[in-house]
Enzyme design. Structure first.
Site, PDB file in Angstrom:
ATOM      1  N   CYS A 126       0.818  -1.224   0.000  1.00 35.96           N
ATOM      2  CA  CYS A 126       0.000   0.000   0.000  1.00 35.96           C
ATOM      3  C   CYS A 126       0.849   1.271   0.000  1.00 35.96           C
ATOM      4  CB  CYS A 126      -0.931   0.004   1.201  1.00 35.96           C
ATOM      5  SG  CYS A 126      -2.015  -1.417   1.209  1.00 35.96           S
ATOM      6  N   HIS A 136      -3.901   6.893   2.750  1.00 37.51           N
ATOM      7  CA  HIS A 136      -4.250   5.584   2.182  1.00 37.51           C
ATOM      8  C   HIS A 136      -5.656   5.202   2.635  1.00 37.51           C
ATOM      9  CE1 HIS A 136      -4.212   1.539   0.936  1.00 37.51           C
ATOM     10  NE2 HIS A 136      -3.917   1.009   2.113  1.00 37.51           N
ATOM     11  N   ASN A 161     -10.080  -0.653  -0.452  1.00 37.54           N
ATOM     12  CA  ASN A 161      -8.622  -0.489  -0.352  1.00 37.54           C
ATOM     13  C   ASN A 161      -7.991  -0.970  -1.656  1.00 37.54           C
ATOM     14  OD1 ASN A 161      -5.893  -0.741   0.178  1.00 37.54           O
ATOM     15  ND2 ASN A 161      -6.153  -1.725   2.181  1.00 37.54           N
TER      16      ASN A 161
HETATM   17  N1  ACO Z   1     -18.250  -9.615   7.974  1.00 35.99           N
HETATM   18  C1  ACO Z   1     -18.765  -9.931   9.173  1.00 35.99           C
HETATM   19  N2  ACO Z   1     -18.006 -10.220  10.247  1.00 35.99           N
HETATM   20  C2  ACO Z   1     -16.673 -10.177  10.077  1.00 35.99           C
HETATM   21  C3  ACO Z   1     -16.078  -9.854   8.855  1.00 35.99           C
HETATM   22  C4  ACO Z   1     -16.920  -9.565   7.770  1.00 35.99           C
HETATM   23  N3  ACO Z   1     -16.449  -9.243   6.560  1.00 35.99           N
HETATM   24  N4  ACO Z   1     -14.726  -9.889   9.005  1.00 35.99           N
HETATM   25  C5  ACO Z   1     -14.497 -10.228  10.284  1.00 35.99           C
HETATM   26  N5  ACO Z   1     -15.664 -10.403  10.932  1.00 35.99           N
HETATM   27  C6  ACO Z   1     -15.877 -10.789  12.321  1.00 35.99           C
HETATM   28  C7  ACO Z   1     -14.696 -11.505  12.928  1.00 35.99           C
HETATM   29  O1  ACO Z   1     -14.721 -12.871  12.597  1.00 35.99           O
HETATM   30  C8  ACO Z   1     -14.912 -11.242  14.393  1.00 35.99           C
HETATM   31  O2  ACO Z   1     -15.880 -12.137  14.858  1.00 35.99           O
HETATM   32  P1  ACO Z   1     -15.735 -12.788  16.326  1.00 35.99           P
HETATM   33  O3  ACO Z   1     -15.757 -11.611  17.264  1.00 35.99           O
HETATM   34  O4  ACO Z   1     -16.928 -13.659  16.406  1.00 35.99           O
HETATM   35  O5  ACO Z   1     -14.423 -13.503  16.334  1.00 35.99           O
HETATM   36  C9  ACO Z   1     -15.521  -9.840  14.418  1.00 35.99           C
HETATM   37  O6  ACO Z   1     -16.024  -9.606  13.094  1.00 35.99           O
HETATM   38  C10 ACO Z   1     -14.534  -8.756  14.731  1.00 35.99           C
HETATM   39  O7  ACO Z   1     -13.366  -8.959  13.967  1.00 35.99           O
HETATM   40  P2  ACO Z   1     -12.118  -8.023  14.084  1.00 35.99           P
HETATM   41  O8  ACO Z   1     -10.997  -8.559  13.273  1.00 35.99           O
HETATM   42  O9  ACO Z   1     -11.893  -7.724  15.541  1.00 35.99           O
HETATM   43  O10 ACO Z   1     -12.694  -6.709  13.384  1.00 35.99           O
HETATM   44  P3  ACO Z   1     -12.027  -5.303  13.322  1.00 35.99           P
HETATM   45  O11 ACO Z   1     -12.927  -4.316  13.919  1.00 35.99           O
HETATM   46  O12 ACO Z   1     -10.590  -5.331  13.781  1.00 35.99           O
HETATM   47  O13 ACO Z   1     -12.028  -5.007  11.752  1.00 35.99           O
HETATM   48  C11 ACO Z   1     -10.567  -5.001   9.844  1.00 35.99           C
HETATM   49  C12 ACO Z   1     -11.303  -5.852  10.893  1.00 35.99           C
HETATM   50  C13 ACO Z   1     -11.592  -4.234   9.047  1.00 35.99           C
HETATM   51  C14 ACO Z   1      -9.771  -5.918   8.955  1.00 35.99           C
HETATM   52  C15 ACO Z   1      -9.608  -4.001  10.550  1.00 35.99           C
HETATM   53  O14 ACO Z   1      -8.840  -4.673  11.513  1.00 35.99           O
HETATM   54  C16 ACO Z   1      -8.695  -3.275   9.601  1.00 35.99           C
HETATM   55  O15 ACO Z   1      -9.118  -2.440   8.816  1.00 35.99           O
HETATM   56  N6  ACO Z   1      -7.365  -3.536   9.661  1.00 35.99           N
HETATM   57  C17 ACO Z   1      -6.410  -2.817   8.861  1.00 35.99           C
HETATM   58  C18 ACO Z   1      -6.309  -3.354   7.485  1.00 35.99           C
HETATM   59  C19 ACO Z   1      -5.355  -2.482   6.695  1.00 35.99           C
HETATM   60  O16 ACO Z   1      -5.171  -1.327   6.972  1.00 35.99           O
HETATM   61  N7  ACO Z   1      -4.688  -2.981   5.714  1.00 35.99           N
HETATM   62  C20 ACO Z   1      -3.757  -2.057   5.058  1.00 35.99           C
HETATM   63  C21 ACO Z   1      -2.754  -2.692   4.452  1.00 35.99           C
HETATM   64  S1  ACO Z   1      -3.366  -3.551   3.059  1.00 35.99           S
HETATM   65  C22 ACO Z   1      -2.011  -3.862   2.044  1.00 35.99           C
HETATM   66  O17 ACO Z   1      -0.899  -3.545   2.354  1.00 35.99           O
HETATM   67  C23 ACO Z   1      -2.248  -4.630   0.773  1.00 35.99           C
END
Ligand code: ACO
Length: 332
Positions: A118, A259, A289
């Protein structure tokens, strides 16, 4: 207060391309166990654009590159170098940039890829600025492009809902004496977090086997929460570093183009920089993203619709796999 740095290179033109096909959150509800409400609330994403079957990464990159050249009033023959930030090129070898060179009709100029996920566009800008500063190049095309839809596991709801395809580009040339150009650029990597965002299979550590493919080892694997925490911290520190290097405060900025990974990350960076969210260019709802393409797509949209104008100061910051991150401060 010391005088602001004299820019050596400036952005002469920008362009972008996104595929026509749109996949909404509701469409994804039919593929994985997710909901429009979860994706919108947790990320801010509502739709993403996905390449058609006959499109490859370098097609999108070449279209964005041509549009940036057009905006700059230049031709491919004017270029001295092409830098493509991507982790999803046409094939592992050769560089995506080699195909772009041919597709836009450039000469035998150096054309290479930068693998900083990214942060690829920020890395590309920083490298281009250095070549122009030393006089080794006059005109450099920097592209951020990803065709992530082909390297996602469409059964993994924790990744497939987040990403989209697209390309963005900027042409850099020598700065004049009007103060416009790149004021400061900083890039960083912390390989101790390499495990947090990977495509584990397909390299020397884990050559692909039928079993590896069955286990989706050739697809994106991410520890979302780990990346989330470090993104807020490092995007803020890199932004602060370029502001300091340019002798500016966040109050003197006109725009931030961060980003587009997660709306909650952008909101927290806005808080930490004490810079209003209304002055962030945001299009995550439309594209998701797009990794290295996200900043140049947002930048080009804001230039073309008249939000970003000549003479304004714009801070760009990104973080991705590596983990690699960085920020660039530019007077447009
Ligand atoms: N739909 C429904 N539920 C979901 C989904 C989905 N798509 N994805 C995860 N969940 C569930 C999980 O299984 C979890 O369930 P559980 O509590 O029963 O275990 C719950 O939702 C919460 O999951 P978390 O991982 O805690 O959710 P979080 O609020 O952290 O959001 C996310 C996840 C969106 C991925 C976030 O952590 C994020 O944006 N991280 C950064 C990603 C990023 O910036 N990437 C950049 C680099 S990309 C690159 O370099 C190519």
């Amino acid at each position: 207060m010391s005088a602001p740095p004299t820019p050596k290179s400036r952005i002469l033109g920008t362009g972008h391309y996104v595929p026509e096909k749109v996949v909404s959150n509701v469409d994804l509800e039919k593929i994985v166990d997710t909901s429009d409400a979860w994706i919108t609330e947790r990320t801010g994403i509502r739709r993403r654009h996905v390449a058609s079957e006959n499109e490859v990464t370098s097609d999108m990159a070449a279209l964005a590159g041509r549009r940036a050249l057009e905006a700059a009033g230049l031709n491919a023959a004017d270029l001295d170098m092409i830098i493509v930030g991507t982790i999803s090129g046409d094939s592992p070898m050769p560089a995506c940039a080699a195909h772009v060179q041919q597709k836009i009709g450039a000469g035998d100029i150096p054309a290479f890829d930068v693998s900083a996920a990214c942060a690829g566009f920020i890395y590309g800008l920083t490298i281009a600025d250095q070549f122009i500063a030393t006089g080794a190049a006059r005109c450099v095309l920097v592209i951020g492009v990803e065709l992530l839809s082909r390297i996602l596991d469409w059964q993994d709801r924790t990744t497939c809902v987040l990403f989209g395809d697209g390309a963005g580009a900027a042409v850099l040339g020598p700065a004049g004496d009007d103060g416009r150009g790149i004021l400061a650029s900083r890039i960083f990597t912390d390989g101790s977090l390499a495990h947090a965002l990977t495509i584990p299979g397909g390299g020397s550590a884990e050559p692909l086997t039928p079993e590896g493919i069955a286990r989706k080892r050739n697809k994106v694997h991410m520890m979302g929460q780990e990346i989330f925490r470090v993104a807020i911290k490092n995007l803020t520190s890199a932004s602060t570093a370029v502001l300091k290097a340019a002798g500016l405060t966040s109050g003197e900025l006109d725009w931030v183009v961060a980003h587009q990974a997660n709306m909650r990350i952008i909101t927290q960076v806005s808080d930490r920089l004490s810079f209003p969210l209304e002055k962030f260019v945001i299009n995550i709802q439309e594209y998701g993203n797009t990794s290295s393409a996200s900043i140049p797509i947002a930048l080009d949209e804001a230039v073309r619709d008249g939000r970003i104008t000549e003479g304004q100061s714009v801070l760009m910051c990104a973080l991705g796999a590596g983990i690699s991150w960085g920020a660039t401060l530019v007077r447009m």
